[in-house]
Design a protein around this motif. Structure first.
Motif, mmCIF file in Angstrom:
data_model
loop_
_atom_site.group_PDB
_atom_site.id
_atom_site.type_symbol
_atom_site.label_atom_id
_atom_site.label_comp_id
_atom_site.label_asym_id
_atom_site.label_seq_id
_atom_site.Cartn_x
_atom_site.Cartn_y
_atom_site.Cartn_z
ATOM 1 N N ILE A 92 -4.820 3.268 13.021
ATOM 2 C CA ILE A 92 -5.893 3.473 12.037
ATOM 3 C C ILE A 92 -5.837 2.421 10.935
ATOM 4 O O ILE A 92 -6.862 1.857 10.546
ATOM 5 C CB ILE A 92 -5.810 4.887 11.423
ATOM 6 N N TYR A 93 -4.627 2.138 10.448
ATOM 7 C CA TYR A 93 -4.465 1.207 9.325
ATOM 8 C C TYR A 93 -3.803 -0.085 9.788
ATOM 9 O O TYR A 93 -2.876 -0.062 10.594
ATOM 10 C CB TYR A 93 -3.619 1.845 8.221
ATOM 11 N N SER A 94 -4.295 -1.205 9.259
ATOM 12 C CA SER A 94 -3.715 -2.516 9.575
ATOM 13 C C SER A 94 -2.420 -2.705 8.804
ATOM 14 O O SER A 94 -2.401 -2.542 7.580
ATOM 15 C CB SER A 94 -4.690 -3.633 9.193
ATOM 16 N N VAL A 95 -1.374 -3.079 9.508
ATOM 17 C CA VAL A 95 -0.077 -3.290 8.851
ATOM 18 C C VAL A 95 -0.189 -4.405 7.804
ATOM 19 O O VAL A 95 0.432 -4.352 6.743
ATOM 20 C CB VAL A 95 1.020 -3.577 9.901
ATOM 21 N N LYS A 96 -1.059 -5.394 8.068
ATOM 22 C CA LYS A 96 -1.231 -6.489 7.101
ATOM 23 C C LYS A 96 -1.878 -5.987 5.813
ATOM 24 O O LYS A 96 -1.519 -6.435 4.718
ATOM 25 C CB LYS A 96 -2.065 -7.621 7.714
ATOM 26 N N ASP A 97 -2.817 -5.048 5.931
ATOM 27 C CA ASP A 97 -3.487 -4.512 4.737
ATOM 28 C C ASP A 97 -2.546 -3.622 3.927
ATOM 29 O O ASP A 97 -2.547 -3.647 2.693
ATOM 30 C CB ASP A 97 -4.725 -3.706 5.134
ATOM 31 N N GLN A 100 -12.013 -5.489 -1.688
ATOM 32 C CA GLN A 100 -12.427 -4.093 -1.567
ATOM 33 C C GLN A 100 -11.462 -3.321 -0.662
ATOM 34 O O GLN A 100 -11.059 -2.195 -0.978
ATOM 35 C CB GLN A 100 -13.852 -4.015 -1.010
ATOM 36 N N VAL A 101 -11.073 -3.944 0.445
ATOM 37 C CA VAL A 101 -10.111 -3.315 1.361
ATOM 38 C C VAL A 101 -8.766 -3.130 0.663
ATOM 39 O O VAL A 101 -8.134 -2.069 0.764
ATOM 40 C CB VAL A 101 -9.938 -4.159 2.643
ATOM 41 N N LEU A 102 -8.310 -4.150 -0.067
ATOM 42 C CA LEU A 102 -7.030 -4.086 -0.774
ATOM 43 C C LEU A 102 -6.983 -2.887 -1.719
ATOM 44 O O LEU A 102 -6.015 -2.112 -1.717
ATOM 45 C CB LEU A 102 -6.809 -5.379 -1.569
ATOM 46 N N LEU A 103 -8.032 -2.702 -2.509
ATOM 47 C CA LEU A 103 -8.060 -1.615 -3.488
ATOM 48 C C LEU A 103 -8.197 -0.256 -2.801
ATOM 49 O O LEU A 103 -7.629 0.737 -3.262
ATOM 50 C CB LEU A 103 -9.188 -1.834 -4.491
ATOM 51 N N ILE A 115 -6.979 0.496 0.238
ATOM 52 C CA ILE A 115 -5.684 0.810 0.852
ATOM 53 C C ILE A 115 -4.660 1.160 -0.216
ATOM 54 O O ILE A 115 -3.793 2.024 -0.002
ATOM 55 C CB ILE A 115 -5.189 -0.359 1.737
ATOM 56 N N GLU A 116 -4.744 0.537 -1.378
ATOM 57 C CA GLU A 116 -3.861 0.903 -2.488
ATOM 58 C C GLU A 116 -4.023 2.386 -2.816
ATOM 59 O O GLU A 116 -3.036 3.112 -3.000
ATOM 60 C CB GLU A 116 -4.185 0.063 -3.717
ATOM 61 N N ARG A 134 7.711 3.793 3.618
ATOM 62 C CA ARG A 134 7.427 5.217 3.405
ATOM 63 C C ARG A 134 6.031 5.603 3.884
ATOM 64 O O ARG A 134 5.808 6.730 4.337
ATOM 65 C CB ARG A 134 7.557 5.564 1.925
ATOM 66 N N PHE A 135 5.093 4.678 3.769
ATOM 67 C CA PHE A 135 3.701 4.983 4.109
ATOM 68 C C PHE A 135 3.553 5.443 5.559
ATOM 69 O O PHE A 135 2.694 6.272 5.862
ATOM 70 C CB PHE A 135 2.819 3.753 3.861
ATOM 71 N N TRP A 136 4.378 4.919 6.450
ATOM 72 C CA TRP A 136 4.230 5.211 7.882
ATOM 73 C C TRP A 136 5.013 6.445 8.315
ATOM 74 O O TRP A 136 4.975 6.826 9.488
ATOM 75 C CB TRP A 136 4.698 4.002 8.701
ATOM 76 N N LEU A 137 5.733 7.103 7.412
ATOM 77 C CA LEU A 137 6.609 8.215 7.784
ATOM 78 C C LEU A 137 5.845 9.514 8.021
ATOM 79 O O LEU A 137 4.927 9.851 7.269
ATOM 80 C CB LEU A 137 7.644 8.460 6.685
ATOM 81 N N GLY A 138 6.241 10.244 9.044
ATOM 82 C CA GLY A 138 5.761 11.612 9.239
ATOM 83 C C GLY A 138 4.339 11.727 9.755
ATOM 84 O O GLY A 138 3.578 10.759 9.791
ATOM 85 N N ALA A 139 3.999 12.947 10.134
ATOM 86 C CA ALA A 139 2.662 13.226 10.677
ATOM 87 C C ALA A 139 1.574 13.015 9.633
ATOM 88 O O ALA A 139 0.408 12.770 9.974
ATOM 89 C CB ALA A 139 2.618 14.655 11.203
#
Length: 295
Positions: free
Chosen positions: A77-82, A149-152, A154-155, A65-70
């Motif tokens: 911009i965002y790492s798929v792994k993160d 820090q990155v994990l939180l 991106i959450e 869902r995160f990758w859907l839509g404009a």
């Protein structure tokens, strides 16, 4: 209220045709490959963290869902792994199986290690034949603090992007209930149903965000019973579960195509890794541009 918990908010046609990644110039086939690899990464991490398949499946749906839509996330911009790690951490936290940031990040460090990973799209050939050096897949304390820090962060980004709607209804339990209703007690059929539902989480058609759980359940039952030669009732039984023939046909074709799709992915990426971070995505887009231009 009870019915709401058995259904999901589905993607709109505009969200499906205009992702933020596509608007940023990511080719659709590349976006599909990266998204599928991210879903597989989430599945593998969930297994290593001993999470239930329900929690893992919910995390994959939130990841998708995160990758859907404009207004969704862009792969440039965002790492798929993160996003995978944060979706799994978030979903586990909301379940009865919370897991620590350290556990999540240790597992992802291992799965993304070029020397140690068993994943075909990270390390060509899968698991190494000889044990790799521990330093190739162990997170240092400094590395952990930065990754945490990155994990939180991106959450928080995922929650904002989804409008804090983390509800995910899954078809697995519904399918088993439907099988009982249809009088089927064949364990081979039940196993095939669950296999099809889990494989569909990786679907390039994004079946989990385009169809409700009851329709996914019916399609998996229809396909599994055909494959196992199990006879169900003679009537158009799927209509009892509020699924019409056209939707059933589309979903059955989509589920049947998964094996061929995954085989094609293996052939496409058999000599190179699938990009997991924006720099790698940019490099792959540039490589394709240069090939088209004959440079």
């Amino acid at each position: 209220m009870a019915l709401k918990h058995l259904s999901n908010a589905l993607a709109t046609p505009d969200q499906l045709s205009n992702s933020s990644s596509s608007l940023d110039g990511v080719p659709s086939d590349l976006e599909t490959s990266i998204r599928c690899a991210g879903a597989q990464l989430t599945q593998a991490a969930g297994v290593l963290l001993h999470l239930s398949q329900d929690v893992i499946a919910q995390a994959i749906v939130i990841f998708t869902r995160f990758w859907l839509g404009a207004d969704g996330g862009s792969l440039r911009i965002y790492s798929v792994k993160d996003v995978s790690a944060a979706a799994l951490y978030l979903t586990a936290k909301l379940s009865f199986q919370p897991t620590s940031p350290r556990s999540v990040l240790n597992v992802y460090t291992f799965l993304l290690s070029k020397d140690a990973s068993p994943l075909w799209f990270v390390r060509q050939g899968g698991s190494p034949s000889t044990p790799p050096e521990p330093e190739t897949y162990i997170l240092s304390e400094g590395g952990y603090q930065a990754a945490r820090q990155v994990l939180l962060q991106i959450e928080t980004v995922i929650l904002r992007t989804l409008g804090f709607d983390t509800h995910v209804a899954l078809p697995h339990t519904i399918a088993l209930t439907y099988l009982q209703t249809l009088g089927s007690s064949n364990p081979a059929v039940a196993q095939r149903v669950l296999q099809h539902l889990n494989a569909a989480l990786l679907s390039p058609q994004l079946l989990y965000v385009t169809h409700q759980p009851n329709a996914l359940a019916v399609a998996a039952i229809y396909l599994a019973s055909r494959e196992e030669g199990a006879k169900l009732v003679d009537s158009d039984w799927w209509e009892v579960f509020d699924v019409d023939r056209e939707e059933l046909g589309f979903l059955v074709v989509g589920m049947k195509s998964m094996e061929g799709f995954m085989r094609a992915e293996l052939n496409t990426w058999n000599e190179k890794s699938i990009p997991m971070v924006p720099d790698q995505v940019d490099a792959e887009i540039e490589r394709r541009r240069m090939m088209e231009d004959g440079e």
